[in-house]
Design a protein around this motif. Structure first.
Motif, PDB file in Angstrom:
ATOM      1  N   PHE A  89       1.044  -1.055  -0.007  1.00 37.70           N
ATOM      2  CA  PHE A  89       0.145   0.038  -0.021  1.00 37.70           C
ATOM      3  C   PHE A  89       0.915   1.356   0.010  1.00 37.70           C
ATOM      4  CE2 PHE A  89      -2.605  -3.104   2.034  1.00 37.70           C
ATOM      5  CZ  PHE A  89      -3.714  -3.186   1.245  1.00 37.70           C
ATOM      6  N   SER A  90       0.465   2.124  -0.719  1.00 35.81           N
ATOM      7  CA  SER A  90       1.327   3.545  -0.719  1.00 35.81           C
ATOM      8  C   SER A  90       1.066   4.099   0.306  1.00 35.81           C
ATOM      9  CB  SER A  90       1.030   4.197  -2.217  1.00 35.81           C
ATOM     10  OG  SER A  90       1.343   3.657  -3.463  1.00 35.81           O
ATOM     11  N   CYS A  91       1.964   4.958   0.712  1.00 36.89           N
ATOM     12  CA  CYS A  91       1.756   6.129   1.669  1.00 36.89           C
ATOM     13  C   CYS A  91       2.965   7.123   1.469  1.00 36.89           C
ATOM     14  CB  CYS A  91       2.359   5.424   3.049  1.00 36.89           C
ATOM     15  SG  CYS A  91       3.761   4.631   3.438  1.00 36.89           S
ATOM     16  N   VAL A  92       3.035   8.179   2.294  1.00 35.47           N
ATOM     17  CA  VAL A  92       4.287   9.188   2.083  1.00 35.47           C
ATOM     18  C   VAL A  92       5.339   8.954   3.058  1.00 35.47           C
ATOM     19  CG1 VAL A  92       2.550  10.669   0.935  1.00 35.47           C
ATOM     20  CG2 VAL A  92       2.694  10.874   3.143  1.00 35.47           C
ATOM     21  N   LEU A  93       6.328   9.408   2.755  1.00 34.57           N
ATOM     22  CA  LEU A  93       7.666   9.209   3.517  1.00 34.57           C
ATOM     23  C   LEU A  93       7.214   9.646   5.031  1.00 34.57           C
ATOM     24  CD1 LEU A  93      10.366  10.778   1.291  1.00 34.57           C
ATOM     25  CD2 LEU A  93      10.165   8.451   1.943  1.00 34.57           C
ATOM     26  N   SER A  94       6.395  10.596   5.350  1.00 30.14           N
ATOM     27  CA  SER A  94       6.278  11.170   6.573  1.00 30.14           C
ATOM     28  C   SER A  94       5.429  10.154   7.323  1.00 30.14           C
ATOM     29  CB  SER A  94       5.696  12.530   6.816  1.00 30.14           C
ATOM     30  OG  SER A  94       4.495  12.503   6.105  1.00 30.14           O
ATOM     31  N   GLN A  95       4.893   9.188   6.824  1.00 32.62           N
ATOM     32  CA  GLN A  95       3.958   8.150   7.502  1.00 32.62           C
ATOM     33  C   GLN A  95       4.659   6.955   7.894  1.00 32.62           C
ATOM     34  OE1 GLN A  95       0.790   7.980   4.212  1.00 32.62           O
ATOM     35  NE2 GLN A  95      -0.595   8.828   6.021  1.00 32.62           N
ATOM     36  N   ILE A  96       5.821   6.657   7.130  1.00 27.58           N
ATOM     37  CA  ILE A  96       6.577   5.323   7.604  1.00 27.58           C
ATOM     38  C   ILE A  96       6.812   5.055   8.993  1.00 27.58           C
ATOM     39  CG2 ILE A  96       8.577   3.898   7.137  1.00 27.58           C
ATOM     40  CD1 ILE A  96       7.031   3.875   4.716  1.00 27.58           C
ATOM     41  N   ASP A  97       7.370   6.096   9.725  1.00 26.76           N
ATOM     42  CA  ASP A  97       7.798   6.036  11.247  1.00 26.76           C
ATOM     43  C   ASP A  97       6.576   6.060  12.008  1.00 26.76           C
ATOM     44  OD1 ASP A  97      10.387   5.638  10.603  1.00 26.76           O
ATOM     45  OD2 ASP A  97      10.639   8.007  10.848  1.00 26.76           O
ATOM     46  N   GLU A  98       5.465   6.843  11.729  1.00 28.90           N
ATOM     47  CA  GLU A  98       4.338   6.819  12.425  1.00 28.90           C
ATOM     48  C   GLU A  98       3.564   5.334  12.422  1.00 28.90           C
ATOM     49  OE1 GLU A  98       0.072   8.717  11.101  1.00 28.90           O
ATOM     50  OE2 GLU A  98       1.776  10.045  11.110  1.00 28.90           O
ATOM     51  N   ILE A  99       3.463   4.681  11.264  1.00 27.30           N
ATOM     52  CA  ILE A  99       2.890   3.619  11.083  1.00 27.30           C
ATOM     53  C   ILE A  99       3.833   2.503  11.708  1.00 27.30           C
ATOM     54  CG2 ILE A  99       2.409   1.571   9.492  1.00 27.30           C
ATOM     55  CD1 ILE A  99       1.688   3.877   7.527  1.00 27.30           C
ATOM     56  N   ALA A 100       5.147   2.454  11.753  1.00 27.53           N
ATOM     57  CA  ALA A 100       5.945   1.533  12.570  1.00 27.53           C
ATOM     58  C   ALA A 100       5.609   1.615  13.860  1.00 27.53           C
ATOM     59  CB  ALA A 100       7.386   1.936  11.885  1.00 27.53           C
ATOM     60  N   GLN A 101       5.713   3.034  14.501  1.00 26.73           N
ATOM     61  CA  GLN A 101       5.480   3.106  15.829  1.00 26.73           C
ATOM     62  C   GLN A 101       4.095   2.460  16.329  1.00 26.73           C
ATOM     63  OE1 GLN A 101       6.493   7.321  16.461  1.00 26.73           O
ATOM     64  NE2 GLN A 101       8.504   7.049  16.264  1.00 26.73           N
ATOM     65  N   GLY A 113      12.218  -3.128   9.111  1.00 26.89           N
ATOM     66  CA  GLY A 113      12.767  -2.030   8.294  1.00 26.89           C
ATOM     67  C   GLY A 113      12.087  -0.765   9.063  1.00 26.89           C
ATOM     68  N   PRO A 114      12.158   0.272   8.553  1.00 25.94           N
ATOM     69  CA  PRO A 114      12.140   0.447   6.823  1.00 25.94           C
ATOM     70  C   PRO A 114      13.384   0.310   6.369  1.00 25.94           C
ATOM     71  CG  PRO A 114      11.971   2.739   8.039  1.00 25.94           C
ATOM     72  CD  PRO A 114      12.136   1.578   9.281  1.00 25.94           C
ATOM     73  N   GLU A 115      13.267   0.146   4.994  1.00 30.47           N
ATOM     74  CA  GLU A 115      14.569  -0.275   4.173  1.00 30.47           C
ATOM     75  C   GLU A 115      14.358   0.488   2.582  1.00 30.47           C
ATOM     76  OE1 GLU A 115      16.467  -4.073   2.015  1.00 30.47           O
ATOM     77  OE2 GLU A 115      14.552  -4.282   3.197  1.00 30.47           O
ATOM     78  N   THR A 125       7.853  -3.361   6.185  1.00 30.91           N
ATOM     79  CA  THR A 125       7.007  -4.608   6.246  1.00 30.91           C
ATOM     80  C   THR A 125       6.500  -4.624   7.633  1.00 30.91           C
ATOM     81  OG1 THR A 125       8.449  -5.375   4.518  1.00 30.91           O
ATOM     82  CG2 THR A 125       7.217  -7.109   5.798  1.00 30.91           C
ATOM     83  N   VAL A 126       5.209  -5.187   7.571  1.00 30.60           N
ATOM     84  CA  VAL A 126       4.341  -5.181   8.805  1.00 30.60           C
ATOM     85  C   VAL A 126       3.906  -6.665   8.648  1.00 30.60           C
ATOM     86  CG1 VAL A 126       2.379  -4.369  10.300  1.00 30.60           C
ATOM     87  CG2 VAL A 126       3.806  -2.753   9.001  1.00 30.60           C
ATOM     88  N   ILE A 127       4.051  -7.469   9.634  1.00 26.16           N
ATOM     89  CA  ILE A 127       3.158  -8.905   9.853  1.00 26.16           C
ATOM     90  C   ILE A 127       1.887  -8.603  10.629  1.00 26.16           C
ATOM     91  CG2 ILE A 127       3.341 -11.246  10.404  1.00 26.16           C
ATOM     92  CD1 ILE A 127       5.368 -10.363   8.204  1.00 26.16           C
ATOM     93  N   THR A 128       0.749  -8.595  10.156  1.00 25.06           N
ATOM     94  CA  THR A 128      -0.453  -8.476  10.891  1.00 25.06           C
ATOM     95  C   THR A 128      -0.867  -9.421  11.763  1.00 25.06           C
ATOM     96  OG1 THR A 128      -1.893  -9.178   9.193  1.00 25.06           O
ATOM     97  CG2 THR A 128      -1.232  -6.719   8.865  1.00 25.06           C
ATOM     98  N   PRO A 129      -1.936  -9.375  12.771  1.00 29.61           N
ATOM     99  CA  PRO A 129      -2.142 -10.570  13.566  1.00 29.61           C
ATOM    100  C   PRO A 129      -2.612 -11.695  12.745  1.00 29.61           C
ATOM    101  CG  PRO A 129      -3.176  -8.445  14.541  1.00 29.61           C
ATOM    102  CD  PRO A 129      -2.458  -8.192  12.982  1.00 29.61           C
ATOM    103  N   GLU A 130      -3.161 -11.590  11.675  1.00 35.92           N
ATOM    104  CA  GLU A 130      -3.356 -12.864  10.898  1.00 35.92           C
ATOM    105  C   GLU A 130      -2.460 -13.370   9.892  1.00 35.92           C
ATOM    106  OE1 GLU A 130      -4.149  -9.226   8.928  1.00 35.92           O
ATOM    107  OE2 GLU A 130      -5.250 -10.008  10.948  1.00 35.92           O
ATOM    108  N   ASN A 131      -1.140 -13.014  10.199  1.00 33.35           N
ATOM    109  CA  ASN A 131      -0.113 -13.340   9.565  1.00 33.35           C
ATOM    110  C   ASN A 131      -0.034 -12.871   8.245  1.00 33.35           C
ATOM    111  OD1 ASN A 131       1.409 -14.153  11.540  1.00 33.35           O
ATOM    112  ND2 ASN A 131       0.632 -16.280  11.637  1.00 33.35           N
ATOM    113  N   SER A 132      -0.557 -11.643   7.765  1.00 34.80           N
ATOM    114  CA  SER A 132      -0.637 -11.379   6.339  1.00 34.80           C
ATOM    115  C   SER A 132       0.816 -10.087   6.439  1.00 34.80           C
ATOM    116  CB  SER A 132      -1.707 -10.353   6.111  1.00 34.80           C
ATOM    117  OG  SER A 132      -2.813 -11.213   5.945  1.00 34.80           O
ATOM    118  N   ARG A 133       1.386 -10.406   5.087  1.00 33.62           N
ATOM    119  CA  ARG A 133       2.473  -9.676   4.850  1.00 33.62           C
ATOM    120  C   ARG A 133       2.067  -8.266   4.210  1.00 33.62           C
ATOM    121  NH1 ARG A 133       7.963 -11.062   5.096  1.00 33.62           N
ATOM    122  NH2 ARG A 133       7.321 -13.371   5.103  1.00 33.62           N
ATOM    123  N   VAL A 134       2.379  -7.010   4.850  1.00 35.87           N
ATOM    124  CA  VAL A 134       1.896  -5.774   4.320  1.00 35.87           C
ATOM    125  C   VAL A 134       3.126  -5.010   4.274  1.00 35.87           C
ATOM    126  CG1 VAL A 134       0.355  -3.682   4.660  1.00 35.87           C
ATOM    127  CG2 VAL A 134      -0.461  -5.991   5.162  1.00 35.87           C
TER     128      VAL A 134
END
Length: 159
Positions: A89-101, A113-115, A125-134
């Motif tokens: 899913f696309s996002c903007v640079l300023s959202q990467i750290d916010e989403i990771a946190q 990551g981020p990488e 890369t985020v592994i969700t509770p249902e083991n999806s790789r997002v």
């Protein structure tokens, strides 16, 4: 140039578009089976920044971020391990750290990551509770190194 996309042009001060709430015929969407609809919905909303566009309790939750970023959570068994493929899913640079946190606060150890990638994006890369790789991907502005990478891949870019 005219683009048909909700994704803003790359740059350090790119602004994410608002969540798109209008109903449309979806050209593409992801279906994610989950054993716990409510827990998954909570993670995707509070961690990944989606909204609950609508829910049919116990049957389906339709999540969305920007236009054409649709996910359907449905009852089902999650794989024991994260799948080898990923949904991006696309996002903007300023959202990467916010989403990771946010994701780490909800599920410690869920992010990688981020990488910086050769194709000039910053990816989390985020592994969700249902083991999806997002993969949350943000385009980076082109610099000389990224232009050299594109040339090395045989992609014509201006000098």
């Amino acid at each position: 140039m005219n683009f048909i996309s909700p994704v803003p042009m790359p740059g350090p001060d790119a602004v994410a578009p608002e969540v798109y709430r209008t109903i449309y015929p979806m050209p593409m969407f992801t279906i994610v089976p989950t054993e716990d609809l409510e827990a998954s919905k909570d993670f995707w909303i509070r961690g990944l920044g989606f909204i609950d566009l609508f829910t049919m309790p116990g049957q389906v939750t339709h999540l969305r971020r920007w236009a054409f970023q649709d996910v359907l959570l449905v009852p089902g068994s999650a794989p024991a391990e994260a799948p080898g493929f990923a949904t991006s899913f696309s996002c903007v640079l300023s959202q990467i750290d916010e989403i990771a946190q946010a994701c780490e606060a909800l599920a410690p150890g869920s992010t990688i990551g981020p990488e910086i990638k050769l194709w000039n994006s910053l990816e989390l890369t985020v592994i969700t509770p249902e083991n999806s790789r997002v993969v949350m991907t943000a385009a980076r502005p082109h610099d000389e190194q990224s232009l050299e990478n594109l040339r090395a891949m045989g992609i014509g870019v201006p000098d």
